[in-house]
Structures are given as structure tokens and as C-alpha cells.
Design a protein around this motif. Sequence first.
Motif, short mmCIF file in Angstrom:
data_model
loop_
_atom_site.label_atom_id
_atom_site.label_comp_id
_atom_site.label_asym_id
_atom_site.label_seq_id
_atom_site.Cartn_x
_atom_site.Cartn_y
_atom_site.Cartn_z
N PHE A 268 37.67 37.55 51.71
CA PHE A 268 38.77 38.09 50.90
C PHE A 268 38.91 39.58 51.16
CE2 PHE A 268 35.06 39.07 48.53
CZ PHE A 268 35.36 40.03 47.58
N ASN A 269 40.03 40.15 50.67
CA ASN A 269 40.38 41.52 50.99
C ASN A 269 40.50 42.33 49.70
OD1 ASN A 269 42.85 43.60 51.37
ND2 ASN A 269 41.70 43.44 53.28
N ILE A 270 39.86 43.48 49.67
CA ILE A 270 39.93 44.37 48.51
C ILE A 270 40.65 45.65 48.90
CG2 ILE A 270 38.63 45.71 46.81
CD1 ILE A 270 38.16 42.83 46.39
N ARG A 271 41.59 46.08 48.08
CA ARG A 271 42.20 47.41 48.22
C ARG A 271 41.94 48.17 46.94
NH1 ARG A 271 48.05 47.86 50.72
NH2 ARG A 271 47.25 49.98 50.81
N GLY A 272 41.43 49.37 47.06
CA GLY A 272 41.07 50.14 45.88
C GLY A 272 39.73 49.66 45.33
N PHE A 273 39.77 48.74 44.38
CA PHE A 273 38.52 48.24 43.81
C PHE A 273 38.76 46.88 43.17
CE2 PHE A 273 40.57 50.62 40.37
CZ PHE A 273 40.54 49.69 39.33
N ALA A 274 37.66 46.17 42.97
CA ALA A 274 37.65 44.93 42.19
C ALA A 274 36.35 44.89 41.42
CB ALA A 274 37.80 43.71 43.08
N ARG A 284 39.32 31.75 50.17
CA ARG A 284 39.64 32.51 51.39
C ARG A 284 41.00 33.20 51.27
NH1 ARG A 284 36.78 28.11 53.30
NH2 ARG A 284 35.08 28.63 54.76
N ASN A 285 41.09 34.34 52.00
CA ASN A 285 42.36 35.07 52.14
C ASN A 285 42.96 35.50 50.81
OD1 ASN A 285 42.30 34.73 55.02
ND2 ASN A 285 43.04 32.63 54.72
N VAL A 286 42.09 35.78 49.86
CA VAL A 286 42.54 36.33 48.58
C VAL A 286 42.62 37.85 48.71
CG1 VAL A 286 41.87 36.72 46.18
CG2 VAL A 286 41.68 34.45 47.18
N LYS A 287 43.68 38.45 48.16
CA LYS A 287 43.84 39.90 48.18
C LYS A 287 43.78 40.41 46.74
CE LYS A 287 46.72 39.87 52.35
NZ LYS A 287 48.06 40.20 52.93
N ILE A 288 42.87 41.31 46.49
CA ILE A 288 42.72 41.89 45.15
C ILE A 288 42.85 43.41 45.28
CG2 ILE A 288 41.23 42.20 43.15
CD1 ILE A 288 39.91 39.56 43.83
N PHE A 294 37.40 39.05 34.61
CA PHE A 294 36.31 38.75 33.70
C PHE A 294 35.53 37.53 34.19
CE2 PHE A 294 38.29 40.84 29.63
CZ PHE A 294 38.37 42.05 30.30
N SER A 295 34.59 37.06 33.39
CA SER A 295 33.66 36.00 33.81
C SER A 295 34.30 34.61 33.83
CB SER A 295 32.44 35.98 32.88
OG SER A 295 31.69 37.16 33.03
N ASN A 296 33.67 33.73 34.62
CA ASN A 296 34.04 32.31 34.67
C ASN A 296 35.49 32.11 35.11
OD1 ASN A 296 31.43 31.65 33.58
ND2 ASN A 296 32.22 32.22 31.57
N VAL A 297 35.86 32.77 36.19
CA VAL A 297 37.23 32.68 36.73
C VAL A 297 37.16 32.06 38.12
CG1 VAL A 297 39.21 34.03 37.54
CG2 VAL A 297 38.10 34.62 35.38
N THR A 298 38.09 31.16 38.40
CA THR A 298 38.24 30.58 39.73
C THR A 298 39.58 31.01 40.31
OG1 THR A 298 36.90 28.66 39.18
CG2 THR A 298 38.39 28.44 41.07
N ILE A 299 39.53 31.58 41.53
CA ILE A 299 40.73 32.04 42.22
C ILE A 299 40.80 31.31 43.56
CG2 ILE A 299 41.92 34.05 43.19
CD1 ILE A 299 40.33 35.77 41.16
#
Length: 361
Positions: A268-274, A284-288, A294-299
Motif C-alpha cells: 500500500f501507499n502512504i502520503r503524509g502519514f497514516a 493491495r494498492n490502497v492509498k492513504i 481506528f481499531s478493527n478496520v478492514t480496507i
Amino acid sequence: MQAVIMAGGKGTRLLPLTVYRPKPMIPFFNKPLMEYILENLIRAGVDEVFVLTGYLKERIMNYFGDGSDWGIEIHYSNGENLKLGTAGATRKVAKKMEDTFIVASSDILTGLDIRELYSYHKKKNAPATIALSRVEDPTQYGIAIVDSENRIVRFKEKPKPEEAFSNLVNAGVYVFEPEVFDLVPEGENFDFSMNLFPKMLQENIPIYGFPFDEYWNDVGRPSSYLQATEDVFMGKLSLSQLRVDSLKGNLEYGGAVFTGKRCRLRRFNIRGFAVLGDNVEIGRNVKIERSVIFSNVTIEEGVEIKEAIIGENVYIGKGVLIQPGSVIGDNSVIEEFSKIGSNVKIWVESRIGKESIILPD
């Protein structure tokens, strides 16, 4: 040394994040906001704390308990704190104060040296001292003017832009002598800024200001919450649990990530911060970009999240786009290829169907 923490508010400006949790329990780098001011008070020498609770008080009491995990005593004052106002609620515990004591808001993040504030108050031999921070826009706060001795000569709560005669604002940390609370009527709604401080000025009772330049943020809105998060990565706000030396360069040239326990991250790709809570799974291929999860999250794969806050127990389906300023409430489901527009608040327990588009008003 004794202190009072004000923790009764509802945090309405942070809805829907405060539907299932009081504002003091909102996670900040996976610890409740209130824990940071508690640790600051302990560093200043406080060993006994009275917490003024109200909204969803059980969440606070269950987490902090009797204070033994922090090596201090914690007591709780419940009842009608919200109806009594800040000064009225504090009056209930003021009679238990043996000497000079500190009062602090539970939802501020600051580098203020509270021990220095306390010593300054004792040096001035003052009935009350208010920590004062400098801000660009003072219209959301109580503002003060001080004389050459830092005695407050004028105070106004939440001025209109044309009434803003100062950029020194009430930072939500005070030092009081117990007898000040003889001025507070019993059983009535009485606020520090709206009632007690104006009354003291009217009766020519000295209030001193303590201007400080260290970091301060009251975390009142989603935007200020994200700004405080970035400020940690940039080294403007120091947290004892996190060293940012190695993260700052990463933040400037790509992206910095801070995760909780048991997270599963694919490419996955981070810009700034996560910032991720516990048990977060990212496909895969998630952009944040500049977001907090928060906790217990599925993306799922192909999701884009920009400058947003995602609550607990949220499922975000494949190809979803979440635009800047949005907040997703706890226990929500956003099905695949949906789009959430800028500054949209999705309420808790929501379900957004496949390929939906949610626009701001």
C-alpha cells in the motif's frame, strides 16, 4: 499535589466519533486523549486526581480505574457536572483540596510545563493563574489581555472577529487556591470563562496569566485532530511513546505509518502519514493520505482515503474513494466502488451500498 481533570463534555464537534466514546477517550496514537494530560500532571508532581465525569463516564472509569496503573490515586465526581458548568462542577471537589491545586481539561495536547506553571502561581501569590497560549484565530476561545506583570486586566469568551482584542487564549489549564470557589454559587450552572473569571475581575480579585510558547492544541474538530497527528510526526509535539527522528524524513518524502497491534498490511501507499489502531487489515494498492484509522478496520484493495478519520469496526470495500475532511462512524460498512465526498460525516452503524455516491450538503 492534587489536581482536577474536567472530563464531562460530549465533544459534539467531533461527532460521530463521540457517539460511543466520550471525547477524552478518543484515541490519539492509540492512547486516550486524557492519558496525555494525566501523564503531564504526574510529571509535575501530582499524586491525587479528581476526574469530573459526565457523558459516557463508564468508559473513562473502566480505563483509568483507581489510578494504580499510573502510581497515583484517582477519584471520580459524577452527578450533574454538565449542568453545573466547569466552575460549578469543580466547586464540588474543591472542599477536598488541602492546598493549591491544578485544574486541566482532559482533551488538550500540550508541551506546557505544568510544574513551571504551578511554581509561577506560587511566586505570584495569586488566587488563580491561567495558562495562556497564542493562536492565529482566537474566536473559538476565551481571550485575555495582561499587564506588564502578567495580571489579567480583560477577559472575553469566544469573541466575534471584530471583538478579538488579543491572540492570547485560555489554554484550559489553571492553578487555583481553594478559597476561590467561595465565589461559586452552590448548585448553579457556573462556568470558569463565562462567570467566574469575569466576577473576579469585577471584584478586583487578581488573576494572573502564564503565557507559554510550547505546543498546544485543544483537538476540538476533526481538522485539528489530524493537524495534531501531523505535528507529532513533524516533531512539533513530543509523545513519550513515540520517537519521530526516523519518521520525519519519511513523512516529507513519502509517508510515515504508525500501527497498533496485529495489523496486516499488504502493498500500500502512504502520503503524509497514516496512524492505524489494532487489528487493521489493508489490502493491495490502497492509498492513504494524512489519515487516521481506528481499531478493527478492514480496507479492501484499491481504496483511496484522503485526510479522513475512520472509526472502529468499519469495513471499506474494494475501490472505495473517501475524500478530504470526511469522518466515518463506528460499525459502518461502505460497499465496493462507493465514493464519499469531502467533509461528509457518515453516522455510526451506517451501510453505504455498492457504487453509491455521498455528497456534502
